[in-house]
Scaffold this motif. Structure first.
Motif, PDB file in Angstrom:
ATOM      1  N   TYR A 118      12.551 -23.856 -10.908  1.00  0.00           N
ATOM      2  CA  TYR A 118      13.187 -22.620 -11.351  1.00  0.00           C
ATOM      3  C   TYR A 118      12.793 -21.471 -10.425  1.00  0.00           C
TER       4      TYR A 118
ATOM      5  N   TYR B 128      12.713 -17.331 -10.883  1.00  0.00           N
ATOM      6  CA  TYR B 128      12.847 -16.212 -11.810  1.00  0.00           C
ATOM      7  C   TYR B 128      12.649 -14.904 -11.041  1.00  0.00           C
TER       8      TYR B 128
ATOM      9  N   GLN C 193      18.204 -22.731 -11.584  1.00  0.00           N
ATOM     10  CA  GLN C 193      17.437 -23.896 -12.007  1.00  0.00           C
ATOM     11  C   GLN C 193      17.982 -25.121 -11.287  1.00  0.00           C
TER      12      GLN C 193
ATOM     13  N   ASP D 187      21.744 -24.552 -13.396  1.00  0.00           N
ATOM     14  CA  ASP D 187      22.169 -23.256 -13.936  1.00  0.00           C
ATOM     15  C   ASP D 187      21.960 -22.196 -12.870  1.00  0.00           C
TER      16      ASP D 187
ATOM     17  N   ARG E 157      10.483 -31.332 -17.194  1.00  0.00           N
ATOM     18  CA  ARG E 157      11.643 -31.375 -18.078  1.00  0.00           C
ATOM     19  C   ARG E 157      12.787 -32.135 -17.435  1.00  0.00           C
TER      20      ARG E 157
ATOM     21  N   TYR F 229      12.057 -31.595 -23.906  1.00  0.00           N
ATOM     22  CA  TYR F 229      12.556 -30.348 -23.328  1.00  0.00           C
ATOM     23  C   TYR F 229      11.539 -29.229 -23.450  1.00  0.00           C
TER      24      TYR F 229
ATOM     25  N   TYR G  21      17.360 -25.038 -32.863  1.00  0.00           N
ATOM     26  CA  TYR G  21      15.931 -25.004 -33.172  1.00  0.00           C
ATOM     27  C   TYR G  21      15.128 -24.941 -31.873  1.00  0.00           C
ATOM     28  N   PRO G  22      14.849 -23.734 -31.411  1.00  0.00           N
ATOM     29  CA  PRO G  22      14.162 -23.615 -30.123  1.00  0.00           C
ATOM     30  C   PRO G  22      12.680 -23.949 -30.249  1.00  0.00           C
ATOM     31  N   SER G  23      12.060 -24.186 -29.115  1.00  0.00           N
ATOM     32  CA  SER G  23      10.604 -24.196 -29.013  1.00  0.00           C
ATOM     33  C   SER G  23      10.171 -22.787 -28.616  1.00  0.00           C
TER      34      SER G  23
ATOM     35  N   PHE H  23       6.966 -20.112 -27.211  1.00  0.00           N
ATOM     36  CA  PHE H  23       5.821 -20.095 -26.312  1.00  0.00           C
ATOM     37  C   PHE H  23       5.249 -18.677 -26.210  1.00  0.00           C
TER      38      PHE H  23
ATOM     39  N   LYS I 229       1.953 -22.941 -27.636  1.00  0.00           N
ATOM     40  CA  LYS I 229       3.352 -23.212 -27.943  1.00  0.00           C
ATOM     41  C   LYS I 229       3.475 -23.816 -29.337  1.00  0.00           C
TER      42      LYS I 229
ATOM     43  N   THR J  25       6.658 -26.140 -31.515  1.00  0.00           N
ATOM     44  CA  THR J  25       7.951 -26.783 -31.277  1.00  0.00           C
ATOM     45  C   THR J  25       8.825 -26.910 -32.504  1.00  0.00           C
TER      46      THR J  25
ATOM     47  N   SER K   8      12.670 -21.693 -25.664  1.00  0.00           N
ATOM     48  CA  SER K   8      13.378 -22.703 -24.907  1.00  0.00           C
ATOM     49  C   SER K   8      14.285 -23.454 -25.864  1.00  0.00           C
TER      50      SER K   8
ATOM     51  N   ALA L  62      17.028 -26.464 -26.716  1.00  0.00           N
ATOM     52  CA  ALA L  62      17.322 -27.823 -26.283  1.00  0.00           C
ATOM     53  C   ALA L  62      18.792 -27.953 -25.973  1.00  0.00           C
TER      54      ALA L  62
ATOM     55  N   SER M 199      21.684 -25.422 -19.660  1.00  0.00           N
ATOM     56  CA  SER M 199      20.421 -24.796 -19.240  1.00  0.00           C
ATOM     57  C   SER M 199      19.255 -25.527 -19.878  1.00  0.00           C
ATOM     58  N   TYR M 200      19.194 -26.798 -19.651  1.00  0.00           N
ATOM     59  CA  TYR M 200      18.154 -27.642 -20.235  1.00  0.00           C
ATOM     60  C   TYR M 200      16.778 -27.165 -19.817  1.00  0.00           C
ATOM     61  N   GLY M 201      15.975 -26.792 -20.829  1.00  0.00           N
ATOM     62  CA  GLY M 201      14.619 -26.393 -20.532  1.00  0.00           C
ATOM     63  C   GLY M 201      14.476 -24.981 -20.046  1.00  0.00           C
ATOM     64  N   LYS M 202      15.553 -24.194 -20.016  1.00  0.00           N
ATOM     65  CA  LYS M 202      15.473 -22.811 -19.546  1.00  0.00           C
ATOM     66  C   LYS M 202      14.628 -21.995 -20.513  1.00  0.00           C
ATOM     67  N   LEU M 203      13.711 -21.184 -19.970  1.00  0.00           N
ATOM     68  CA  LEU M 203      12.912 -20.266 -20.768  1.00  0.00           C
ATOM     69  C   LEU M 203      13.545 -18.884 -20.761  1.00  0.00           C
TER      70      LEU M 203
END
Lengths: 118, 115
Positions: free
Chosen positions: A33, A35, A48, A56, A97, A103, B30-32, B34, B49, B51, B93, B95, B99-103
């Protein structure tokens, strides 16, 4: 394990010049990534990668920013031409990930490159 | 879209004081959740974190509980130290999707602890 490496740590350029940043992720991390962190704000995702493919890039200003990740390892982020509002810290992060891991595997960040555009 | 809102800073405390930094979020599914910390001159580090709902994350004396009913993930520590002075970021984040895993990060809260 070695962390995410970024260079340079600092860069000062004049507007309309070009600049490039380099990132080497943690070995074995397929997801990378970039940022942008403007002073006083939280980091914002620019792009990403999953291996060397883009997942993305919806917030990447494509008229002036470009990024590549050849061979699915190192990555470079380029700005050409730079504007005053590009002054920020550019953070690179990597993660497991998308490699069969959950994830919610953590992102590991480098120390960033602080860019000042004058 | 996803978003995270943190309490306005900066926060200034005396050593051994109680710390709370508020964080609320908006997300689909349902995000995780952090908390990341950024010490002066360093990169972001994962602090803790959670989950799923009602999970409590904890590390280095810091705690945060995932509250789905209030969409919150407030950070707390019972007794802060000077070495806790840093910028704290709440993040989520989601699921799935492209944008898989995007924070997605909040704006950060600067904490300064005085002796």
């Amino acid at each position: 394990e070695a962390g995410v490496a970024q260079s340079p740590r600092y860069k000062i350029i004049e507007k309309r010049q070009s600049v490039a940043f380099w990132c080497n992720p943690i070995s074995g991390h397929a997801t990378l990534y970039w940022y942008q962190q403007i002073l006083g704000q939280g980091p914002k995702l620019l792009i990403q990668f999953q291996n060397n493919g883009v997942v993305d890039d919806s917030q990447l200003p494509k008229d002036r920013f470009s990024a590549e990740r050849l061979k699915g390892v190192d990555s470079t982020l380029k700005i050409q031409p730079a504007k005053l509002e590009d002054s920020a810290v550019y953070l690179c992060a990597s993660s497991l990930r998308g490699q069969g891991s959950s994830y919610n595997s953590p992102l590991h960040f480098g120390n960033g490159t602080r860019l000042t555009v004058t | 879209g996803d978003s995270v809102t943190q309490m306005e800073g900066p926060v200034t405390l005396s050593e051994e004081a109680f710390l709370t930094i508020n964080c609320t979020y908006t997300a689909t599914g349902y995000p995780s959740l952090f908390w990341y910390v950024q010490y002066p001159g360093e990169g972001l580090q994962l602090l803790l974190k959670a989950t799923k709902a009602d999970d409590k994350g904890s590390n280095k004396g810091f705690e945060a509980t995932y509250r789905k009913e209030t969409t919150s993930f407030h950070l707390e520590k019972g007794s802060v130290q000077v070495s806790d002075s840093a910028v704290y970021f709440c993040a989520l984040s989601s699921a799935g999707g492209t944008s898989y895993g995007k924070l997605t990060f909040g704006q950060g809260t600067i904490l300064t602890v005085h002796p």
